[in-house]
Design an enzyme around this catalytic site. Structure first.
Site, mmCIF file in Angstrom:
data_model
loop_
_atom_site.group_PDB
_atom_site.id
_atom_site.type_symbol
_atom_site.label_atom_id
_atom_site.label_comp_id
_atom_site.label_asym_id
_atom_site.label_seq_id
_atom_site.Cartn_x
_atom_site.Cartn_y
_atom_site.Cartn_z
ATOM 1 N N LYS A 91 -0.418 -16.516 4.532
ATOM 2 C CA LYS A 91 -1.824 -16.058 4.482
ATOM 3 C C LYS A 91 -2.519 -16.591 3.236
ATOM 4 C CE LYS A 91 -0.158 -11.721 6.447
ATOM 5 N NZ LYS A 91 0.221 -10.360 6.034
ATOM 6 N N ARG A 114 24.911 -22.688 0.854
ATOM 7 C CA ARG A 114 25.823 -22.226 -0.199
ATOM 8 C C ARG A 114 25.150 -21.319 -1.215
ATOM 9 N NH1 ARG A 114 27.642 -26.408 1.948
ATOM 10 N NH2 ARG A 114 25.453 -26.926 1.965
ATOM 11 N N THR A 115 24.016 -21.732 -1.726
ATOM 12 C CA THR A 115 23.460 -21.023 -2.883
ATOM 13 C C THR A 115 23.075 -19.595 -2.491
ATOM 14 O OG1 THR A 115 22.628 -23.147 -3.633
ATOM 15 C CG2 THR A 115 21.783 -21.202 -4.752
ATOM 16 N N HIS A 150 19.099 -27.149 -11.245
ATOM 17 C CA HIS A 150 19.919 -26.254 -10.419
ATOM 18 C C HIS A 150 21.018 -25.688 -11.330
ATOM 19 C CE1 HIS A 150 21.564 -24.437 -6.960
ATOM 20 N NE2 HIS A 150 21.792 -25.480 -6.194
ATOM 21 N N ARG A 189 14.674 -19.922 -4.982
ATOM 22 C CA ARG A 189 14.680 -21.365 -4.673
ATOM 23 C C ARG A 189 13.305 -21.735 -4.135
ATOM 24 N NH1 ARG A 189 19.132 -24.930 -1.595
ATOM 25 N NH2 ARG A 189 20.061 -24.622 -3.642
HETATM 26 N N1 CP Z 1 24.684 -27.046 -3.327
HETATM 27 C C1 CP Z 1 23.615 -26.400 -2.790
HETATM 28 O O1 CP Z 1 22.645 -26.056 -3.474
HETATM 29 O O2 CP Z 1 23.753 -26.159 -1.447
HETATM 30 P P1 CP Z 1 22.679 -25.416 -0.540
HETATM 31 O O3 CP Z 1 21.429 -26.266 -0.531
HETATM 32 O O4 CP Z 1 23.318 -25.282 0.804
HETATM 33 O O5 CP Z 1 22.388 -24.072 -1.183
#
Ligand code: CP
Length: 299
Positions: free
Chosen positions: A78, A49-50, A127, A99
């Site tokens: 590396k 999703r993100t 998040h 991320r």
């Molecule tokens: N909700 C969420 O962060 O989903 P993903 O890990 O699929 O990005």
């Protein structure tokens, strides 16, 4: 230049402006406000999703994307550090969406980046963009962002989405919070201490049934194999499963949310019930993240 590392980096004015922009996108469609913009989405941890909602929002807003989806295909294999990677990529692009599997990684990136860094999840840290669209979802479902009771359920120790959400909701009047979990997965004391200092009304319990009838929002979480031992996972994974009989104990108009992915913690038989809001929630992630980037890069 501003980074978005924690939900506390967003002012209430920022949030109102982003929500207004999201309303416009949903009403009138996308405008090419990110034309001539190139944004890097660097995902050193799996995501559906993100990453894809950010990238879709960028493309629909006329921007372009470069992406890392497989850390093994980068020079980190590396031995290159996160800092050096970000320092270099920030010289190519207008913003970085990051991320990373370690809490604090987005802060480290922000120190060396020459462009805004947006935290798309840092380990068990935060998040913030998830919480932004969680709040937008609540606003759509309940028609307000205040005066409601939220029950956060399950894996509260490791789940970054609920950590950010609780921090966000603490600024809205009369949001009462209940944290339901096994004792070993309770919300960490750093968050609970913040709530106490702010005078927020919260309770901690293991008893879901007792709080369901007064909940406006039940926020379910995934048992994360990645942070639990095999023994812990097997013992805890099925402790709080939302089934139709659980949903039936909620009051009319109350909703079930989940950041997704889910594994076993919400039965698919709940998906067609009026309380099930998690797929609508996931869909709203795209316009909210597009609105966030449009706003962030223009103010
Ligand atoms: N909700 C969420 O962060 O989903 P993903 O890990 O699929 O990005």
């Amino acid at each position: 230049m501003r980074h978005l590392i924690s939900i506390t980096d967003l002012t209430t004015n920022d949030i109102n402006a982003i929500f207004q922009r999201t309303d416009q996108i949903l009403h009138d469609g996308f405008q090419p406000t990110l034309a001539h913009t190139v944004i890097a989405t660097l995902f050193f941890e799996p995501s559906t999703r993100t990453r894809l909602s950010f990238e879709t929002g960028i493309l629909r807003s006329g921007g372009r994307v470069i992406s890392v989806t497989d850390p093994a295909a980068t020079s980190t294999t590396k031995g290159e550090t996160l800092e050096d990677t970000v320092r270099v990529i920030s010289s190519y692009v207008d913003a970085i969406v990051l991320r990373y599997p370690e809490a604090g990684a987005a802060s480290r990136a922000a120190i060396v980046s020459t462009v805004p860094v947006i935290n798309a999840g840092d380990g068990t840290g935060e998040h913030p963009t998830q919480s932004l669209y969680d709040l937008y979802t609540i606003r759509q479902a309940l028609g307000r962002t205040d005066h409601f009771h939220i029950v956060c359920l399950g894996n509260l120790k490791y789940y970054r989405a609920t950590r950010s959400l609780v921090r966000l909701l603490a600024r809205y009047p009369n949001v009462t919070m209940t944290f339901v979990s096994a004792p070993e997965l309770a919300m960490k004391t750093d968050i609970l201490d913040e709530l106490t200092q702010q005078g927020i009304n919260y309770q901690v319990t293991t008893n879901l049934t007792s709080v369901l009838p007064t909940a406006d929002v039940v926020y379910q979480t995934r048992m994360q194999k990645e942070w639990l031992s095999d023994t812990e996972y097997q013992r805890l994974k099925d402790q709080y499963i939302i089934t139709p009989s659980v949903a039936a104990q909620m009051k009319p108009g109350a909703i079930i949310m989940h950041a997704l992915p889910r594994v076993n913690e919400i039965s698919p038989t709940v998906d067609s019930l009026p309380q099930a809001y998690y797929f609508k929630q996931a869909a709203l992630g795209m316009p909210v993240r597009a609105a966030l980037l449009q706003y962030w890069l223009q103010t």
